[in-house]
Scaffold this active site. Structure first.
Site, short mmCIF file in Angstrom:
data_model
loop_
_atom_site.label_atom_id
_atom_site.label_comp_id
_atom_site.label_asym_id
_atom_site.label_seq_id
_atom_site.Cartn_x
_atom_site.Cartn_y
_atom_site.Cartn_z
NE ARG A 167 -1.83 2.02 3.35
CZ ARG A 167 -1.69 2.00 4.67
NH1 ARG A 167 -2.31 1.11 5.40
NH2 ARG A 167 -0.90 2.88 5.28
CG HIS A 213 -6.38 2.70 5.86
ND1 HIS A 213 -6.49 1.39 5.47
CD2 HIS A 213 -7.61 3.07 6.28
CE1 HIS A 213 -7.74 0.99 5.66
NE2 HIS A 213 -8.43 1.99 6.15
CE1 TYR A 259 0.93 3.01 8.74
CE2 TYR A 259 -0.35 4.66 9.93
CZ TYR A 259 -0.16 3.87 8.81
OH TYR A 259 -1.03 3.94 7.75
C1 LIG Z 1 -14.75 -5.36 11.33
C2 LIG Z 1 -13.96 -4.14 11.10
N1 LIG Z 1 -13.09 -3.73 12.05
C3 LIG Z 1 -12.37 -2.60 11.88
C4 LIG Z 1 -12.51 -1.85 10.76
C5 LIG Z 1 -11.70 -0.57 10.56
N2 LIG Z 1 -10.74 -0.78 9.47
C6 LIG Z 1 -11.03 -0.37 8.21
S1 LIG Z 1 -9.88 -0.86 7.12
C7 LIG Z 1 -8.96 -1.61 8.32
C8 LIG Z 1 -7.71 -2.31 7.95
C9 LIG Z 1 -7.90 -3.28 6.84
O1 LIG Z 1 -6.68 -3.88 6.50
P1 LIG Z 1 -6.59 -4.92 5.32
O2 LIG Z 1 -7.63 -5.97 5.49
O3 LIG Z 1 -5.19 -5.35 5.25
O4 LIG Z 1 -6.99 -4.08 4.02
P2 LIG Z 1 -6.21 -2.84 3.36
O5 LIG Z 1 -6.73 -1.60 3.98
O6 LIG Z 1 -4.76 -3.02 3.62
O7 LIG Z 1 -6.54 -2.92 1.91
C10 LIG Z 1 -9.56 -1.46 9.57
C11 LIG Z 1 -9.00 -1.94 10.84
C12 LIG Z 1 -13.45 -2.29 9.80
N3 LIG Z 1 -13.67 -1.59 8.67
N4 LIG Z 1 -14.15 -3.43 9.99
#
Ligand SMILES: Cc1ncc(C[n+]2csc(CCOP(=O)(O)OP(=O)(O)O)c2C)c(N)n1
Ligand SMILES: [Mg+2]
Lengths: 358, 326
Positions: A250, A254, A263
């Site tokens: 990424r 985010h 971080y």
């Molecule tokens: C159940 C849930 N918990 C927390 C969140 C908050 N949140 C949104 S994206 C994210 C991280 C997602 O990481 P990843 O699955 O690696 O996807 P990326 O953003 O790297 O594409 C979090 C913690 C959420 N959307 N859903």
């Protein structure tokens, strides 16, 4: 890193030069869309935006292995899959403006595109929730003797959810035609991959569910395509699910609400920038005599003009009507929502329109 | 006294509690190095280290389940759910485990977990960054549900929650995280749980609210005053167990009550407030208890201003309730 391919499978995974050019164009297109939309977000014209910069090959390469009749259950960063599969750009962008041009009628945050016309299922922000649903859709296809394959995307963070375990377990047991593509972009907001799981890879988790696990260079569009094509072909032959880990990065924040300097080291980002999937694909095309600076400049001009015109049209679409809020909670408007709609309209000082079902 | 925002007050409470009591640990997604997506845990990782400020994998059921185990073993865990909208994967752990442990163990296993979760709309968060799920948890016997509306209360209520023995769902109005500013004493103090605050005294209509709807209720009360209607605004602060004494006293005084909440109307906590008041002071009521709430739709993105029960709608509800003649 993908397992050595059998001959038949290698054929399934080979891309013609024209097809590679098409994938390059699709990657370049979403890059331009993301750049322009991120700029609009900073200018306050869009409330929120999430880019997939650096991950274009993982998304485009995998989605390209599908037939139009196949289904996609996306996670956060696979909007480009629907564009590749023919979804209109203006409608896609209207989602970010939340206006009447959005098929989702302004109900979700920006960057939550979906479209039945391209079999890309509506998704929630809830991480991992789409995975058991994808298994169910694949199961339905199997039960109805249809040869549809379902592609379920997820991030590395999603591998920690209960739904990930549940989905892979169900898929393995029922041997349904689903392909899980995990975009391991090394980060889940601020949490690095090594803090998400104690396994060295995502791919090896597949063993626990009795399905093949494949790790592939997610910034190599041909490798992603090949791995997905093989898995899709297996699924279509009735040989069950596959878990693909597309290793990528990424490069951006985010989302527009994030500040990654808190971080992670800039040097790490730079190391991955050097592996930019667009640069790599372009180099290959150039080496094969299929691309050059002139074509690149023409493409960028074409995309800038296309995206600028689409943004202009999408942004100019009228807002959703206040009373539309009550439509589609149920197939038909029940009494209590009819009352609440009148209440809202009387507060807003307008007259109740004719009810509409959807 | 320092002027803090509501989120800074939460942060101050966590730091104060962690300095005072080594059993207090914070866990959740992105709470460590990032300091939480709203920065409520900023700097705690540096001060208390990764053993007390724990970045967990992405699994809310795991976060709450682990917090339960920690509490059973004697720690004082404060799990953070990044958004209340994502609390549902932990619903089973909260409803079937956390809320029932003391009871089902005959009191042998109290489970003092304080779950913090930002809730509510007004931040352009769409379906999944805007929900107000308080009623689901109030309906679950065994939980306390607390919602501050001022920085002073946020710190004092969180410290109180950490110093009692029951599980608490501490819902933080994210719309007020930075918008609400106020004086907050340094160091330790508490604001009692189960105690409402009368934010404005009045004689004609009682407006009951909590969290981010308290400033809206106060704004409506101000406008109502210009129209000659005197509103009393009651900020419940602890939704459950509710401060029935303050609630009932205000209802008896004005005889006219409007309940305001962001959550959808049907089976929202406003329904319970209305039921309690008609059961306990029916003859003192001069008008039906009016609910001014979110609509019975999912929380919409583009139309959130029309969804939320903001001051103009509260004012309309006050006006209707004031004019009501049986
Ligand atoms: C159940 C849930 N918990 C927390 C969140 C908050 N949140 C949104 S994206 C994210 C991280 C997602 O990481 P990843 O699955 O690696 O996807 P990326 O953003 O790297 O594409 C979090 C913690 C959420 N959307 N859903
Ligand atoms: Mg990730």
């Amino acid at each position: 890193m993908a397992a050595p391919l059998a001959k038949e499978e290698a054929e399934a995974g080979a891309l013609s030069p024209e097809a590679l050019v098409a994938l390059y164009r699709a990657m370049a297109r979403i890059r331009v869309v993301d750049e322009r939309m991120a700029t609009l977000q900073r200018a306050g014209r869009v409330g929120f935006y999430g880019v997939c910069t650096g991950q274009e090959a993982a998304c485009i390469g995998s989605a390209a292995a599908l037939r139009p009749s196949d289904w996609v259950f996306p996670a956060l960063r696979e909007g480009a899959a629907m564009l590749l599969r023919g979804f209109p750009l203006v409608t896609y962008l209207a989602q970010c403006f939340g206006n009447a041009g959005d098929v989702g009628r302004g109900r979700q945050m920006p960057s939550h595109q979906a479209g039945r016309s391209v079999n890309q299922v509506s998704w929630s922000s809830c991480i991992g929730n789409q995975l058991p649903q994808a298994v169910g859709a694949a199961w339905a296809a199997k039960l109805q003797r249809e040869d549809t394959v379902v592609l379920a995307y997820l991030g590395d963070g999603a591998t920690s959810t209960g739904d990930f375990h549940t989905a892979l377990n169900f898929a393995g047991v029922a041997r349904v035609p689903v392909v899980f593509v995990c975009q391991n972009n090394q980060w889940s907001i601020s949490v690095p991959f090594r803090a998400q799981t104690a396994t060295a890879t995502v791919a090896e988790k597949a063993a626990a569910y009795g399905m093949p696990g494949v790790k592939v260079d997610g910034n190599d569009v041909e490798a992603v395509y090949a791995a997905t094509a093989v898995a899709v072909a297996r699924a279509r032959r009735g040989e069950g699910p596959t878990l693909i880990e597309a290793e990528t990065y990424r490069v951006g924040a985010h989302s527009s609400a994030d500040d990654p300097s808190r971080y992670r080291e800039a040097a790490e980002v730079e190391r991955w920038r050097a592996k930019d999937p667009l640069v790599r694909t372009r180099a290959r095309l150039e080496a094969a005599g299929l691309w050059d600076a002139t074509r690149e400049a023409a493409l960028l001009d074409e995309l800038s003009a296309e995206v600028a015109a689409a943004i202009h049209e999408a942004e100019a679409t009228p807002p959703v009507q206040a009373e539309s809020m009550f439509e589609g909670v149920y197939a038909r408007l029940p009494w209590h929502l009819a009352e609440q709609r009148s209440e809202l309209l009387s507060v807003l000082g307008s007259r109740a329109p004719v009810p509409r079902d959807d | 006294m320092a002027t803090l925002t509501l989120v800074q007050a939460i942060h101050d409470a966590l730091r104060t509690a962690m300095r005072a009591d080594a059993r207090v640990v914070v866990l959740g997604e992105d709470v460590g190095r990032l300091g939480g997506v709203f920065r409520a845990t900023l700097g705690l990782h540096e001060e208390f280290g990764p053993e007390r400020v724990i970045d967990t994998p992405l699994a809310e059921g795991g976060i709450v389940g682990a917090a339960i185990g920690m509490a059973l073993y004697g720690l004082r865990p404060v799990p953070e759910i990044q958004f209340a909208d994502f609390i549902y994967p932990a619903f089973d752990q909260i409803v079937n485990e956390l809320a029932k442990l003391r009871y089902r163990s005959g009191g042998e296993y109290p489970c003092p977990v304080v779950i913090r979760a930002p809730y509510g709309g007004g931040v352009k968060g769409g379906h999944y960054h805007s929900q107000s799920p308080e009623a689901l948890f109030i309906h679950t016997a065994g939980l306390k549900v607390v919602v501050p509306s001022t920085p002073y209360d946020a710190k004092g209520l969180l410290l109180s929650a950490l110093r009692q023995e029951d599980p608490v769902l501490f819902l933080e109005p994210k719309r007020l995280y930075r918008a609400a500013k106020g004086e907050v004493p340094e160091g330790d103090y508490t604001v009692p749980l189960e105690s409402a605050a009368v934010r404005r005294e009045g004689t004609d209509v009682t407006v009951v609210a909590w969290g981010a709807m308290v400033p809206e209720a106060l704004e409506a009360a101000e406008s109502a005053a210009h129209a000659g209607i005197s509103c009393e605004v009651v900020d419940l602060r602890t939704l459950w167990p509710v401060d029935i004494t303050t609630l009932e006293a205000s209802a008896r005084k004005t005889g006219r009550v409007v309940v305001v909440h962001e959550a959808a109307r049907t089976c929202g906590f406003g329904a319970e407030v209305a039921a309690l008041l008609q059961e306990r002071c029916f003859v003192h009521l001069a008008a039906p208890v009016k609910r001014v709430t979110g609509w019975d739709t999912p929380f919409p993105y583009a139309l959130e201003q029309q969804y939320l029960p903001l001051a103009p709608r509260i004012l309309a509800g006050v006006d209707e309730t004031f004019r009501f003649v049986a």
